[in-house]
Design a protein around this motif. Structure first.
Motif, PDB file in Angstrom:
ATOM      1  N   LYS A  68       0.827  -1.206   0.000  1.00 48.67           N
ATOM      2  CA  LYS A  68       0.000   0.000   0.000  1.00 48.67           C
ATOM      3  C   LYS A  68       0.862   1.257   0.000  1.00 48.67           C
ATOM      4  O   LYS A  68       1.825   1.352   0.752  1.00 48.67           O
ATOM      5  N   VAL A  69       0.478   2.215  -0.856  1.00 47.93           N
ATOM      6  CA  VAL A  69       1.086   3.549  -0.868  1.00 47.93           C
ATOM      7  C   VAL A  69      -0.061   4.548  -0.856  1.00 47.93           C
ATOM      8  O   VAL A  69      -0.962   4.473  -1.693  1.00 47.93           O
ATOM      9  N   GLY A  84      -2.744   3.421  -3.535  1.00 43.60           N
ATOM     10  CA  GLY A  84      -2.408   2.322  -4.432  1.00 43.60           C
ATOM     11  C   GLY A  84      -2.408   1.036  -3.635  1.00 43.60           C
ATOM     12  O   GLY A  84      -1.572   0.862  -2.739  1.00 43.60           O
ATOM     13  N   ASN A  85      -3.382   0.160  -3.908  1.00 38.61           N
ATOM     14  CA  ASN A  85      -3.452  -1.139  -3.240  1.00 38.61           C
ATOM     15  C   ASN A  85      -2.803  -2.182  -4.151  1.00 38.61           C
ATOM     16  O   ASN A  85      -3.279  -2.422  -5.262  1.00 38.61           O
ATOM     17  N   ILE A  86      -1.729  -2.775  -3.665  1.00 38.57           N
ATOM     18  CA  ILE A  86      -0.888  -3.667  -4.466  1.00 38.57           C
ATOM     19  C   ILE A  86      -1.025  -5.104  -3.953  1.00 38.57           C
ATOM     20  O   ILE A  86      -1.008  -5.334  -2.741  1.00 38.57           O
ATOM     21  N   GLN A  87      -1.159  -6.028  -4.895  1.00 39.78           N
ATOM     22  CA  GLN A  87      -1.193  -7.459  -4.540  1.00 39.78           C
ATOM     23  C   GLN A  87      -0.187  -8.191  -5.412  1.00 39.78           C
ATOM     24  O   GLN A  87      -0.196  -8.039  -6.634  1.00 39.78           O
ATOM     25  N   GLU A  88       0.653  -8.972  -4.773  1.00 39.09           N
ATOM     26  CA  GLU A  88       1.638  -9.744  -5.526  1.00 39.09           C
ATOM     27  C   GLU A  88       0.968 -10.941  -6.187  1.00 39.09           C
ATOM     28  O   GLU A  88       0.153 -11.624  -5.572  1.00 39.09           O
ATOM     29  N   ILE A  89       1.303 -11.160  -7.456  1.00 42.35           N
ATOM     30  CA  ILE A  89       0.825 -12.336  -8.186  1.00 42.35           C
ATOM     31  C   ILE A  89       1.943 -13.376  -8.213  1.00 42.35           C
ATOM     32  O   ILE A  89       1.728 -14.539  -7.937  1.00 42.35           O
ATOM     33  N   SER A  90       3.140 -12.908  -8.565  1.00 40.90           N
ATOM     34  CA  SER A  90       4.301 -13.793  -8.638  1.00 40.90           C
ATOM     35  C   SER A  90       5.538 -12.958  -8.329  1.00 40.90           C
ATOM     36  O   SER A  90       5.442 -11.780  -8.003  1.00 40.90           O
ATOM     37  N   VAL A  96      -2.412  -3.758  -9.203  1.00 42.51           N
ATOM     38  CA  VAL A  96      -2.608  -2.541  -8.427  1.00 42.51           C
ATOM     39  C   VAL A  96      -3.965  -1.954  -8.787  1.00 42.51           C
ATOM     40  O   VAL A  96      -4.405  -2.010  -9.931  1.00 42.51           O
ATOM     41  N   GLU A  97      -4.626  -1.439  -7.762  1.00 44.89           N
ATOM     42  CA  GLU A  97      -5.882  -0.729  -7.933  1.00 44.89           C
ATOM     43  C   GLU A  97      -5.733   0.589  -7.193  1.00 44.89           C
ATOM     44  O   GLU A  97      -5.244   0.625  -6.063  1.00 44.89           O
ATOM     45  N   LEU A  98      -6.133   1.675  -7.831  1.00 51.90           N
ATOM     46  CA  LEU A  98      -6.053   2.996  -7.213  1.00 51.90           C
ATOM     47  C   LEU A  98      -7.410   3.351  -6.622  1.00 51.90           C
ATOM     48  O   LEU A  98      -8.444   3.150  -7.252  1.00 51.90           O
ATOM     49  N   LEU A  99      -7.388   3.874  -5.418  1.00 47.68           N
ATOM     50  CA  LEU A  99      -8.606   4.285  -4.727  1.00 47.68           C
ATOM     51  C   LEU A  99      -8.503   5.772  -4.401  1.00 47.68           C
ATOM     52  O   LEU A  99      -7.559   6.197  -3.722  1.00 47.68           O
ATOM     53  N   PHE A 100      -9.447   6.538  -4.899  1.00 48.54           N
ATOM     54  CA  PHE A 100      -9.519   7.968  -4.617  1.00 48.54           C
ATOM     55  C   PHE A 100     -10.600   8.172  -3.573  1.00 48.54           C
ATOM     56  O   PHE A 100     -11.721   7.689  -3.725  1.00 48.54           O
ATOM     57  N   GLU A 101     -10.262   8.893  -2.496  1.00 45.31           N
ATOM     58  CA  GLU A 101     -11.245   9.241  -1.471  1.00 45.31           C
ATOM     59  C   GLU A 101     -11.139  10.731  -1.182  1.00 45.31           C
ATOM     60  O   GLU A 101     -10.051  11.225  -0.881  1.00 45.31           O
ATOM     61  N   GLY A 102     -12.267  11.430  -1.311  1.00 48.45           N
ATOM     62  CA  GLY A 102     -12.261  12.863  -1.064  1.00 48.45           C
ATOM     63  C   GLY A 102     -13.540  13.321  -0.401  1.00 48.45           C
ATOM     64  O   GLY A 102     -14.581  12.676  -0.522  1.00 48.45           O
TER      65      GLY A 102
END
Length: 130
Positions: A68-69, A84-90, A96-102
């Motif tokens: 996560k960043v 930035g939510n990061i998940q390792e595959i290999s 990575v999926e980006l989440l905007f919260e405002g």
């Protein structure tokens, strides 16, 4: 207001992708084509502007390596975060999926939802290429 980008697969390990997103200089390569300004103002912060939009200053607020960043607005005028939510595959790939919260009033949320959705999807798409 919460918005999610599409989830994209990168050819980087989760740790390498986390390092990439933590280095604010790298965001210049992720920006859309209609960028009118990009400037690193501190080791962990940058300012950017898209044509026709006000300048936005972001800084790295939190890093949970390698998953996560979190970047956040420096100004309190428009409080938001981009995670930035990061998940390792290999060993050599991750998603990575980006989440905007405002926090926006209803009128502002209606005005910015489309451009922000497009912006975070562009960032995500450009992450696939790094």
């Amino acid at each position: 207001m919460k918005l999610n980008s599409k989830k994209v697969t990168t050819q980087k390990s989760a740790a390498a992708l986390c390092d990439f997103l933590t280095d604010v200089k790298n965001f210049e390569t992720l920006m859309p084509e209609n960028i009118s300004k990009f400037e690193v103002i501190r080791e962990n912060a940058f300012v950017f502007a898209l044509k026709g939009m006000p300048e936005i200053a972001l800084e790295v607020k939190e890093v949970e390596k390698p998953n996560k960043v979190v970047l956040g607005a420096i100004s309190d005028k428009i409080p938001f975060s981009l995670t930035g939510n990061i998940q390792e595959i290999s060993e050599n790939s991750s998603t990575v999926e980006l989440l905007f919260e405002g926090e926006f009033n209803t009128m502002m949320a209606m005005m910015v939802k489309g451009p922000i959705s497009k912006f975070i999807d562009t960032l995500a798409s450009n992450l696939e290429q790094v």
